[in-house]
Design an enzyme around this catalytic site. Structure first.
Site, PDB file in Angstrom:
ATOM      1  N   TYR A  71      -2.533  -0.064  10.286  1.00 55.31           N
ATOM      2  CA  TYR A  71      -2.502  -0.410   9.116  1.00 55.31           C
ATOM      3  C   TYR A  71      -1.085  -0.208   8.266  1.00 55.31           C
ATOM      4  CZ  TYR A  71      -3.645  -0.813   3.939  1.00 55.31           C
ATOM      5  OH  TYR A  71      -3.638  -1.113   2.847  1.00 55.31           O
ATOM      6  N   SER A  89       0.848  -1.167  -0.039  1.00 52.80           N
ATOM      7  CA  SER A  89      -0.050   0.148   0.110  1.00 52.80           C
ATOM      8  C   SER A  89       1.020   1.261   0.126  1.00 52.80           C
ATOM      9  CB  SER A  89      -1.118   0.032   1.385  1.00 52.80           C
ATOM     10  OG  SER A  89      -1.562   1.371   1.385  1.00 52.80           O
TER      11      SER A  89
END
Length: 251
Positions: free
Chosen positions: A160, A146
């Site tokens: 995250y 990501s």
């Protein structure tokens, strides 16, 4: 132009979390390029089998395996099942399964933190460590990370972001570990991509689009194109890399 360099005929691929979104787009494109594809899924058998049927109807080869990416034993069993049906070897591994559960530090529950660790970090580790012995020399490992591993652009994403930083660490280490076998390992880092979990409509999406120079969300197939390239002979000299697919958001 020699398009054969992108051909994946005869290759065996495993895509985790492959029943929807980016994973499904990767599975479809790898199969379209000629690979035999196994996908894992955790919840919707109907969705997974519909994807398999779509791939087969288009002339490809695919099958689905149920496995919770956050369960080490289930992950190992899924790899074993995939290898059994793929002829005992693997050429391409796409570690796509992942979750995001945002919240400020001090308010994120322990269960949320551990679940993200289980799927985003441990799941990637156990899948790869289970598969790598059966991967043929010259294979490809592509981890879906990501852009949060490069920067944390919004509050509440520390846990995250941390898991995606871990994916980068594994990628770089494995690139060293497996170089002697000519196995490449890379991380693809999507930015805002339009999926069920991350819709490109609504107030939040409108705000995010103002941060993207291209002015829109990406589509899953645009991530899949990079994955398929990295899986191909054309990308034989790319390893240990982090490649953004973010419309210029972090430019």
């Amino acid at each position: 132009m020699n398009t054969e360099i992108f051909n994946l005929s005869g290759k065996a691929a495993l895509v985790t979390g492959g029943s929807r979104g980016i994973g499904a787009a990767c599975a479809k494109l790898l199969a379209h390029r000629g690979a035999s594809v196994a996908i894992t899924y955790s919840k919707s058998a109907e969705r997974a089998e519909a994807l398999v049927a779509e791939i087969v109807a288009a002339g490809g080869s695919a099958f689905a395996i149920v496995a919770d990416a956050g369960d080490a034993n289930a992950t190992k069993a899924a790899v074993a099942q995939a290898l059994d049906r793929l002829g005992g070897h693997l050429d391409i591994l796409v570690n796509n399964a992942g979750i995001a559960d945002h919240g400020p530090v001090g308010l994120v529950s322990e269960a949320s933190f551990e679940r993200q660790m289980d799927i985003n970090v441990r799941g990637v580790w156990y899948t790869t460590s289970s598969a790598v012995a059966a991967m043929r020399d010259g294979g490809r490992i592509i981890n879906i990370g990501s852009f949060f591993s490069e920067r944390v652009p919004t509050p509440g994403a520390s846990s995250y972001g941390m898991t995606k930083h871990a994916v980068v660490g594994m990628t770089r280490g494995w690139a060293r570990d497996l170089a002697a076998r000519q196995i490449t390992v890379n991380t693809v880092e999507p930015g805002p991509i339009a999926t069920e979990a991350n819709p490109d409509e609504g107030d939040r999406a409108a705000m995010i689009k103002t941060m993207v120079p291209l002015g829109r969300y990406g589509q899953p197939h645009e991530v899949a194109e990079l994955v398929a390239f990295l899986a191909s002979p054309a990308a034989a000299y790319i390893t240990g890399a982090q490649i953004l697919v973010d419309g210029g958001m972090l430019a």
